[in-house]
Design a protein around this motif. Sequence first.
Motif, PDB file in Angstrom:
ATOM      1  N   VAL A  61      39.456  44.917  64.201  1.00 15.00           N
ATOM      2  CA  VAL A  61      39.824  45.099  65.617  1.00 15.00           C
ATOM      3  C   VAL A  61      39.532  43.800  66.343  1.00 15.00           C
ATOM      4  CG1 VAL A  61      39.398  46.397  67.721  1.00 15.00           C
ATOM      5  CG2 VAL A  61      39.383  47.571  65.505  1.00 15.00           C
ATOM      6  N   ARG A  63      39.497  41.957  70.049  1.00 19.92           N
ATOM      7  CA  ARG A  63      39.519  42.138  71.503  1.00 19.92           C
ATOM      8  C   ARG A  63      39.703  40.773  72.144  1.00 19.92           C
ATOM      9  NH1 ARG A  63      34.290  44.711  73.771  1.00 19.92           N
ATOM     10  NH2 ARG A  63      35.003  46.390  72.376  1.00 19.92           N
ATOM     11  N   PRO A  70      34.726  48.602  67.108  1.00 19.44           N
ATOM     12  CA  PRO A  70      35.178  49.816  67.783  1.00 19.44           C
ATOM     13  C   PRO A  70      34.167  50.943  67.608  1.00 19.44           C
ATOM     14  CG  PRO A  70      36.240  49.638  65.673  1.00 19.44           C
ATOM     15  CD  PRO A  70      35.388  48.402  65.835  1.00 19.44           C
ATOM     16  N   TYR A  89      38.949  56.296  64.381  1.00 19.59           N
ATOM     17  CA  TYR A  89      38.252  55.246  65.109  1.00 19.59           C
ATOM     18  C   TYR A  89      38.827  55.147  66.518  1.00 19.59           C
ATOM     19  CZ  TYR A  89      36.632  53.770  60.482  1.00 19.59           C
ATOM     20  OH  TYR A  89      36.062  53.729  59.245  1.00 19.59           O
ATOM     21  N   ALA A  91      39.273  52.259  69.730  1.00 18.96           N
ATOM     22  CA  ALA A  91      39.169  50.895  70.231  1.00 18.96           C
ATOM     23  C   ALA A  91      39.974  50.804  71.519  1.00 18.96           C
ATOM     24  CB  ALA A  91      39.681  49.899  69.192  1.00 18.96           C
ATOM     25  N   TRP A  92      39.782  49.696  72.247  1.00 16.70           N
ATOM     26  CA  TRP A  92      40.568  49.499  73.457  1.00 16.70           C
ATOM     27  C   TRP A  92      42.044  49.371  73.070  1.00 16.70           C
ATOM     28  CZ3 TRP A  92      38.998  50.290  78.211  1.00 16.70           C
ATOM     29  CH2 TRP A  92      37.637  50.207  78.499  1.00 16.70           C
TER      30      TRP A  92
END
Length: 367
Positions: A61, A63, A70, A89, A91-92
């Motif tokens: 992941v 960002r 995450p 999972y 995550a943003w």
Amino acid sequence: MSEPQSPVSPVPPPHSEAGAHAMAEALRGSFVFIKAVMVVLVLVFIFSGFFTLKPQEQAVVLRFGKLSRPITFGKPPGPGGVLQQPGLYLAWPSPIAEVKRIAAGRLQSVESTTGWYAVTAAQEAIGQEPPAGLTLNPARDGYTITADENIIHVRARLEYEVSDLWVYDSSFENAKAVASSALNNAIFYASARFTAAEAVSKQAEVRATIEERVRQLVQAHGLPIIVARNAVTLNKLKEPRQVADAFQQARSAEQQKSTAINDARNYKIAVESRRQGEHDAIVNGGEAEARRLLLTAQADAKSFLAQLPSFEKDPDLFKQRRLTETLARVLTNKTEKWFLPTRADGQPRQLRLLLGPEPLDAKDFQP
């Protein structure tokens, strides 16, 4: 003069208050709806960050382009923040974060992009080669140069596994392109170490050279992939079609040469084996005869030494006894025997044979 009158405020009609109240209610309802929509959009935005990993799949992941961790719901990430366990999972969502997946543990593969004829997508799909022209077009057709300054055409396939997903996905803009470039480099490297005839006839050695070169390049450039044994497949390796007949004649001549050399070697081996056999037979026969003679001599010497005391004690008696033993052995199974004793005066006796003697009767032979 008359006094000025104060202005009188107009009295709003009753319907104006109702309209304002209705508008306020409408705006209040709109704000509630907009808030609800915004809450729904925020929830949708947040929940769109949920993703799942399938078995034999890994992910990282990012960002804003940097590695992030995450929400893993109790499944800790692996080394380097790589998600390895299958499951859910969070995550943003994009564009804040980006989830990059790769099938870990499964074989990845790349095809060589140089050294072969230019083919269309339709020809590639059905495995068909382009038609051969009168001459090779170096601007369109790929080839490699061999050690004897000839050319050959090669197509190869590389299979590998990813050893470090984070490095593989973040350190290389296109990791598959890097692996393909390593394969192409290895093809040129291997071609330059074989003559054209050797490359066509020794394709297993060419394949092994390509594979070893790929490993060297992977190690030198730090590419996080594992190249296992027999990871390179040599799909096609052939001479230019325009001179295929000449190469075939050269291969036939080479095969005839090899056949003649092998026949000569086999004949040499047969002759040397026969010569060695005869040599061993003669040597073994001589050694056996030598051992026999030695044993006979040793036995005779032992017998002589055993009889020496008797000879020394009485030589005449010893000679007479030996003579008797010898005559008994010599005259065994003889039907007729003549004895010629020595005359007293030492002169030789005369032996007279009767010619045409009368035949003996059968009774003479009875015991």
